[in-house]
Design a protein around this motif. Structure first.
Motif, PDB file in Angstrom:
ATOM      1  N   THR A  87      55.320  52.119  48.079  1.00 14.28           N
ATOM      2  CA  THR A  87      55.167  49.949  47.866  1.00 14.28           C
ATOM      3  C   THR A  87      56.654  50.412  48.971  1.00 14.28           C
ATOM      4  N   GLY A  88      57.213  51.186  49.365  1.00 13.73           N
ATOM      5  CA  GLY A  88      58.786  50.498  50.451  1.00 13.73           C
ATOM      6  C   GLY A  88      58.178  50.843  51.996  1.00 13.73           C
ATOM      7  N   GLU A  89      57.473  51.843  52.118  1.00 15.73           N
ATOM      8  CA  GLU A  89      56.469  52.077  53.398  1.00 15.73           C
ATOM      9  C   GLU A  89      55.760  50.346  53.434  1.00 15.73           C
ATOM     10  N   ALA A 136      54.929  45.289  56.439  1.00 18.94           N
ATOM     11  CA  ALA A 136      55.263  44.285  56.703  1.00 18.94           C
ATOM     12  C   ALA A 136      55.996  43.176  56.767  1.00 18.94           C
ATOM     13  N   LEU A 137      57.350  43.532  56.805  1.00 19.08           N
ATOM     14  CA  LEU A 137      58.801  43.395  57.495  1.00 19.08           C
ATOM     15  C   LEU A 137      58.999  43.072  58.770  1.00 19.08           C
ATOM     16  N   VAL A 189      48.091  39.269  51.772  1.00 22.53           N
ATOM     17  CA  VAL A 189      47.928  39.423  50.065  1.00 22.53           C
ATOM     18  C   VAL A 189      47.845  40.941  49.859  1.00 22.53           C
ATOM     19  N   ASN A 190      47.174  41.914  51.121  1.00 19.24           N
ATOM     20  CA  ASN A 190      47.439  43.313  50.528  1.00 19.24           C
ATOM     21  C   ASN A 190      48.253  44.039  49.916  1.00 19.24           C
ATOM     22  N   CYS A 191      49.826  43.300  50.969  1.00 17.54           N
ATOM     23  CA  CYS A 191      50.744  44.024  51.093  1.00 17.54           C
ATOM     24  C   CYS A 191      51.615  43.587  49.799  1.00 17.54           C
ATOM     25  N   ALA A 192      51.480  41.884  49.350  1.00 15.24           N
ATOM     26  CA  ALA A 192      51.784  41.171  47.957  1.00 15.24           C
ATOM     27  C   ALA A 192      51.643  41.922  46.511  1.00 15.24           C
ATOM     28  N   THR A 193      50.388  42.384  46.674  1.00 19.66           N
ATOM     29  CA  THR A 193      49.690  42.985  45.955  1.00 19.66           C
ATOM     30  C   THR A 193      50.025  44.218  45.672  1.00 19.66           C
ATOM     31  N   ILE A 194      50.304  45.077  46.463  1.00 22.91           N
ATOM     32  CA  ILE A 194      50.794  45.934  45.845  1.00 22.91           C
ATOM     33  C   ILE A 194      52.165  46.534  45.456  1.00 22.91           C
ATOM     34  N   PHE A 208      41.681  45.487  47.233  1.00 24.92           N
ATOM     35  CA  PHE A 208      41.978  46.725  47.487  1.00 24.92           C
ATOM     36  C   PHE A 208      42.992  47.600  47.286  1.00 24.92           C
ATOM     37  N   ALA A 209      44.091  46.368  47.035  1.00 27.62           N
ATOM     38  CA  ALA A 209      45.312  46.974  47.068  1.00 27.62           C
ATOM     39  C   ALA A 209      45.584  47.644  45.709  1.00 27.62           C
ATOM     40  N   VAL A 210      44.988  47.319  45.083  1.00 27.14           N
ATOM     41  CA  VAL A 210      44.812  47.426  43.346  1.00 27.14           C
ATOM     42  C   VAL A 210      44.371  49.359  44.281  1.00 27.14           C
TER      43      VAL A 210
END
Length: 415
Positions: free
Chosen positions: A145-147, A152-153, A269-274, A329-331
Motif C-alpha cells: 500500500t505504501g508503495e 500515485a503521489l 481509482v486503482n490506487c484509491a481502492t488499494i 483489479f485493485a481488489v
C-alpha cells in the motif's frame, strides 16, 4: 495494525520505518516513469527508438538486478543491500537529470531500474526479519500500500510541474525523485539501527545464509510447490501487471474509445481502492490459506477480462466499465501482494530466502516487460478479441495453477 512500540515484538518500529522507506522510494518511480518515454522521444528530440530503449533498459536493469540483489541479500546484511540499491536508484535519477546525450540518458535509466528492483528482495527479507509470523502478511500488505501511495503521489506531484514542451521540463521531477530516494536511505539506516538487537534465531538465520547458493538453488528446483507458485506468479503478472501501463490503456483508447482523462481516472481509482480496502481485505483474509486466496485473485482477473471483452458492445457505458474494472483489479492486488512473498519465504530453504525472493521478482519483471510487446502485436494488428481472449486464458491458467498449489500444500509433505 502493527504491534505497539512498547510491545515485546521489537521489530515494530523498524517495520513501520521500512514501510515509510518503501513509500518514499516509489515516489521516484511515479515521478519519472509515466513521462519518461515522451520526454526522451519528443521533448529531447531523440526519437521514438531512444524513448523505447530507455523504457526497455529500465526493465532490463530490473531483470539483471533482482537475482543479483537476492543473492547479495542472502550473503550480506539486508539493510545494507537495501541502502545500496536505493543509492544506486538515486544515482540513476541524477544521471537522467544531467544527461546531455541519448546514450547517457539510456544508461541512467538502466541504473535506475537496477536500483529500484534491486531493493525488492532486501525489503522482503527485512519484513521477515523485523516482524513475527502473525504480523508478516499485514506488513507485506502495508508495504505494498505504501508503495502504491508513493507512486500515485509521485505521479500526481510530477503532473503539476512537468513541462514536456521544454528540455528542462522534468528537472524538478528528477530532483524530487533523487531527494525522495535519499530520504528513503536515511529512513532505512534509522530502522536498521533500531533493529540491531535481534533474537538469537535471527542470528542463526544469518549464519545459515552462508551456504553455497548454487546447491540451494538446486534444492529450490526440486520443490514442486515453489514451481506451482512460479506458474501462478507468471500467470497473474502476465494477465494484469504486464498490461497496466501499456495494453489496457491502448485497448481502452483504441477499442473502447475513451479519452485520456478516463485512463488517468482509472489509475487513480486503482490506487484509491488499494488504500481503501487494504485493512478490510487483510482482516478478511488474515487466517485464510494462500491457495484459495490466489484462486480468488485469478477469478477476479477472469471476471475483469470477460467484462472488458464485452465492453465494446456497450459504447455508452465503456468508460464507466473501464474505470470500475481498474478498481476491481485493485481488489485482487490487495489480496495478491500480502500473500505471495510470505508464501515464497515459507516454502524456500532458509539459506536462500533472499535468492528465492529475488528470483520471483525477476519473474514478475521479465513477464511484465513482455506485456507491451504482446499488446503491440495484437492491438497493432487490430486483433482486440485475441488480446482479450489471450489474457482471459492466462487468468484461467492462474486459477487452475492456484488450485493445484492448494492441493499440494494440503499434503503432509509438499516438496
Amino acid at each position: 495494525m502493527l504491534p505497539r512500540p512498547d510491545s515485546p515484538r521489537d521489530g515494530a518500529w523498524p517495520a513501520r520505518l521500512l514501510i515509510v522507506a518503501a513509500a518514499l522510494g516509489h515516489i521516484g518511480w511515479g515521478t519519472i516513469l509515466l513521462y519518461q518515454y515522451v520526454y526522451a522521444a519528443e521533448t529531447r528530440g531523440w526519437g521514438p527508438i531512444v524513448g523505447a530503449l530507455a523504457s526497455s533498459l529500465f526493465s532490463v536493469g530490473a531483470l539483471v538486478a533482482a537475482p543479483v540483489a537476492g543473492r547479495l541479500t542472502d550473503r550480506r546484511r539486508p539493510a545494507s543491500i537495501l541502502i545500496l540499491a536505493q543509492t544506486v536508484a538515486g544515482c540513476g535519477t541524477l544521471g537522467m537529470l544531467v544527461a546531455d546525450g541519448a546514450w547517457a540518458f539510456c544508461v541512467s535509466s538502466f541504473v535506475f531500474g537496477c536500483g529500484m528492483t534491486g531493493a525488492s528482495p532486501a525489503k522482503s527479507v527485512l519484513v521477515l526479519r523485523w516482524t513475527s509470523g502473525g504480523d508478516r502478511r499485514r506488513v507485506f500488505a502495508y508495504r505494498f500500500t505504501g508503495e502504491s501511495v508513493g507512486m500515485a503521489l509521485g505521479a500526481l506531484a510530477s503532473g503539476t510541474f512537468v513541462d514536456l514542451a521544454r528540455p528542462t521540463g522534468m528537472t524538478t521531477s528528477y530532483a524530487t525523485a533523487s531527494v525522495a530516494l535519499g530520504l528513503a536511505v536515511l529512513v532505512v539506516a534509522v530502522a536498521a539501527r533500531k533493529a540491531r538487537n535481534r533474537a538469537a534465531s535471527d542470528r542463526a538465520l544469518v549464519a545459515a545464509t552462508r551456504v553455497a547458493t548454487r546447491s540451494a538453488l538446486e534444492q529450490i528446483r526440486a520443490i514442486r510447490s515453489l514451481r506451482w507458485v512460479a506458474i501462478v506468479t507468471v500467470s497473474l503478472s502476465l494477465a494484469f501487471y504486464a498490461q497496466f501501463e501499456a495494453g489496457l490503456p491502448a485497448y481502452a483508447l483504441s477499442y473502447l474509445h475513451v479519452d485520456g482523462m478516463t485512463i488517468g481516472l482509472g489509475a487513480a481509482v486503482n490506487c484509491a481502492t488499494i488504500v481503501a480496502l487494504q485493512f478490510v481485505v487483510l482482516r478478511v483474509t488474515a487466517h485464510r490459506q494462500p491457495g484459495p486466496m490466489l484462486m480468488l485473485v485469478g477469478g477476479i482477473w477472469v471476471l475483469c477480462w470477460s467484462l472488458l471483452g464485452l465492453a465494446p458492445n456497450w459504447p455508452g457505458a465503456a468508460p464507466l466499465i473501464f474505470v470500475s474494472l481498474y478498481g476491481v483489479f485493485a481488489v485482487g492486488e490487495t489480496i495478491f501482494a500480502p500473500v505471495l512473498n510470505p508464501l515464497v519465504a515459507q516454502l524456500a530453504p532458509p539459506a536462500v530466502v533472499g535468492t528465492t525472493l529475488g528470483a520471483f521478482a525477476a519473474l514478475q519483471t521479465t513477464f511484465s516487460a513482455v506485456g507491451p510487446l504482446v499488446a503491440g502485436v495484437l492491438l497493432g494488428g487490430e486483433l482486440p478479441a485475441a488480446f482479450v481472449g489471450l489474457h482471459l486464458a492466462i487468468s484461467v491458467t492462474a486459477v487452475l495453477a492456484a488450485w493445484r498449489l492448494h492441493r499440494l500444500l494440503a499434503m503432509p509433505r509438499h516438496t
